[in-house]
Each structure stands twice: as structure tokens, then as C-alpha cells.
Design a protein around this motif. Structure first.
Motif, mmCIF file in Angstrom:
data_model
loop_
_atom_site.group_PDB
_atom_site.id
_atom_site.type_symbol
_atom_site.label_atom_id
_atom_site.label_comp_id
_atom_site.label_asym_id
_atom_site.label_seq_id
_atom_site.Cartn_x
_atom_site.Cartn_y
_atom_site.Cartn_z
ATOM 1 N N PHE A 38 0.824 -1.205 0.000
ATOM 2 C CA PHE A 38 0.000 0.000 0.000
ATOM 3 C C PHE A 38 0.861 1.259 0.000
ATOM 4 O O PHE A 38 1.799 1.383 0.790
ATOM 5 N N ASP A 39 0.506 2.191 -0.892
ATOM 6 C CA ASP A 39 1.172 3.493 -0.901
ATOM 7 C C ASP A 39 0.659 4.357 0.247
ATOM 8 O O ASP A 39 1.392 5.174 0.803
ATOM 9 N N GLU A 40 -0.612 4.179 0.588
ATOM 10 C CA GLU A 40 -1.216 4.918 1.690
ATOM 11 C C GLU A 40 -1.784 3.924 2.698
ATOM 12 O O GLU A 40 -2.262 2.845 2.326
ATOM 13 N N THR A 41 -1.729 4.260 3.952
ATOM 14 C CA THR A 41 -2.217 3.363 5.005
ATOM 15 C C THR A 41 -3.719 3.162 4.885
ATOM 16 O O THR A 41 -4.479 4.139 4.855
ATOM 17 N N PRO A 42 -4.184 1.905 4.782
ATOM 18 C CA PRO A 42 -5.629 1.656 4.695
ATOM 19 C C PRO A 42 -6.344 2.131 5.962
ATOM 20 O O PRO A 42 -5.768 2.138 7.051
ATOM 21 N N GLU A 43 -7.596 2.488 5.802
ATOM 22 C CA GLU A 43 -8.390 2.956 6.930
ATOM 23 C C GLU A 43 -9.293 1.829 7.428
ATOM 24 O O GLU A 43 -10.050 1.235 6.664
ATOM 25 N N ILE A 44 -9.158 1.525 8.730
ATOM 26 C CA ILE A 44 -9.959 0.439 9.315
ATOM 27 C C ILE A 44 -11.448 0.752 9.160
ATOM 28 O O ILE A 44 -11.895 1.878 9.409
ATOM 29 N N GLY A 45 -12.196 -0.252 8.721
ATOM 30 C CA GLY A 45 -13.628 -0.102 8.508
ATOM 31 C C GLY A 45 -14.011 0.289 7.088
ATOM 32 O O GLY A 45 -15.194 0.254 6.737
ATOM 33 N N LYS A 46 -13.035 0.652 6.285
ATOM 34 C CA LYS A 46 -13.294 1.032 4.905
ATOM 35 C C LYS A 46 -13.065 -0.160 3.978
ATOM 36 O O LYS A 46 -12.255 -1.042 4.259
#
Length: 285
Positions: A38-46
């Protein structure tokens, strides 16, 4: 939740992180994806979009690097290595390579793709869920091609060979996706599967498909042939025992061209005042 299967794109909810892996909600079983993808940190719940595959432990896993094709869709895969016993290994734009089995490749190994050639293909899975590649069939290609405009006549297109037959070669133009057929009389040699070439359009059919040629235009061939003959003449001291009276076999053996092409080349050189003929000999002026 829809049944999750390898070879497909899925939208899964991020549940959390475990060490160097992110945990995705796969229903009965969690699905893991490496955090480094991942280039950007995933958001929990998304929800995030990932490609599903079977890992080496035969577990359903995911990658954030979505391939150029999935099961049921088609795209170009770049050949990264050839194994004569197995076939062609292909980069599909994801985090792993897939195999095109040698049974799907031409019987003549000289026509197998080489490294960096590209194959038009889709993905399949075996009984264990492992992903492999299958070349596109003619029926599917006909469903996917674009209709070519009439003004392409005599234009040149970049294209890759996707099907090879004794009667000729079939190509898809890139990036337009026009279907081009090149008869075996319109090429000097048969292209490799997946090889990229420049095709000259010689006919545009009403259904939007094309006929093409891999040969240069007649005037270009005439120039090449005359240069070949003149170079030979200068190499042998300016005089040769070949003329327009020579036999086709003699000309083919020495120059690799037909007698008609040889006569046209000599005619061009004589018109330009570069050579003369006398008693079956041709000489540089």
C-alpha cells in the motif's frame, strides 16, 4: 457476502493490522495482504479493492496490485521467462507471475514468444485454485475488437501477433485493438507469438477488420533490391556473370530474390546509369 474466489477482484473491509500484514474481512476466514503493497495506510472499517489468489500454503490471500486481466477479462501479459518443459511465464502486472502452458504455445519452438513479447490472455484456476493463463480464443477476440475506420488504408500500425496459422498471422493493433490478418504471402518470415511488429494496412473490410502486410511498399522493396545487387557488384570488383538472362535458380541462390525482383533492380540501376549489361555480364559504369 459473495463467495470469494481466486482470480477475481473483490472489495473487502479492512479489519485491522497484524504485524506486517493487513487483515481483510473474508467472511468465514480472514484474508491477509502485505502492508508493503500500500502506498497509503488503509483505513480500518473502509472497503478496499484487491485481487484474490491462493498463496503457497493453499490459503486465499489478496494483493493490492491488481493485474491487467482477471478470470473473464482479457489483457496483455509480458513474457518474463521461457521454460522449454513448462511454457512461458508471464508478468500480469500483479505481485506474482503466471504460466502459459506449453500446450497452448506453437508446436514450432522458433515461434514461441521471447522475453518481453506480450500475449493476449485471460486467467483461469486449476482444481486447487492456483492461477494460470490461457491465450484468448478467436471467438473472444472477435467480441473484444474495435471497428477500424476506412481512412486507415495504407497506414502503418503497431501490432502484436495473437494467433499463428499456416495460411497467415493474426494481430491486434496496440493500443487501438483492431484485428489485422496478414496472409503468408505478405510477410518474409512468420512472426513469433506475441511479437510486436509494424503492419501496413492493405485492406479495410466493411466489418471493421483489416488485412495487412509486413512487406515494404513496392518502391521501397525495389530500392532495397537494387542496393543489394549494387553492393554485390562493388564487392566483387565491379563485374558479375549475372544479368536479366540468368536463371531464376541462379538468382535465388546468389541474391535470395525472385528473377522478377532481380530484373526490376537491374532496370533501376541501368536507368540511374550505374550499370551496363553485355554478353550475360553486368558491370559497374
Amino acid at each position: 457476502m459473495t463467495e470469494l474466489k481466486p482470480g477475481y477482484i473483490a472489495q473487502l473491509t479492512v479489519k485491522g493490522q497484524e504485524g506486517s500484514r493487513w487483515i481483510l474481512d473474508g467472511g468465514e476466514h480472514d484474508i491477509f495482504v502485505n502492508a508493503s503493497e500500500f502506498d497509503e495506510t488503509p483505513e480500518i472499517g473502509k472497503k478496499i479493492e484487491v485481487f484474490l489468489y491462493m498463496n503457497r500454503r493453499s490459503e486465499l490471500a489478496a494483493t493490492a496490485h491488481k493485474p491487467k486481466m482477471t478470470i473473464g477479462t482479457f489483457g496483455w501479459g509480458r513474457v518474463i521467462r521461457i521454460d522449454e518443459k513448462e511454457g512461458a511465464y508471464v508478468d500480469i502486472g500483479s505481485s506474482f507471475e503466471v504460466l502459459v502452458n506449453k500446450a497452448d504455445l506453437p508446436r514450432v519452438k522458433a515461434l514461441w514468444p521471447k522475453m518481453d513479447d506480450e500475449l493476449f490472455m485471460t486467467l483461469r484456476t486449476d482444481l486447487g485454485g492456483n492461477i494460470f493463463a490461457r491465450l484468448a480464443t478467436e471467438e473472444r477476440v472477435l467480441e473484444l475488437i474495435e471497428e477500424a475506420p476506412k481512412d486507415l488504408f495504407n497506414k502503418k500500425l503497431n501490432a502484436r501477433a495473437y494467433r499463428l496459422l499456416p495460411v497467415g498471422s493474426f494481430f491486434l493493433s496496440i493500443p487501438e485493438n483492431y484485428r489485422i490478418f496478414v496472409h503468408n504471402t505478405e510477410r518474409e518470415q512468420e512472426p513469433r507469438l506475441g511479437e510486436e511488429v509494424e503492419v501496413r494496412v492493405i485492406d479495410v473490410h466493411d466489418d471493421g477488420t483489416l488485412n495487412g502486410s509486413l512487406l515494404p511498399r513496392k518502391e521501397e522493396r525495389l530500392g532495397d533490391d537494387s542496393e543489394t545487387v549494387y553492393q554485390y557488384l562493388t564487392d566483387v570488383g565491379g563485374k558479375m556473370p549475372f544479368s536479366d538472362k540468368s536463371t531464376p535458380d541462379e538468382i535465388s541462390e546468389m541474391f535470395g530474390m525472385s528473377k522478377a525482383a532481380f530484373k526490376r533492380a537491374l532496370g533501376k540501376l541501368m536507368k540511374e546509369g550505374k550499370v551496363t549489361q553485355s554478353d550475360g555480364w553486368t558491370s559497374v559504369k
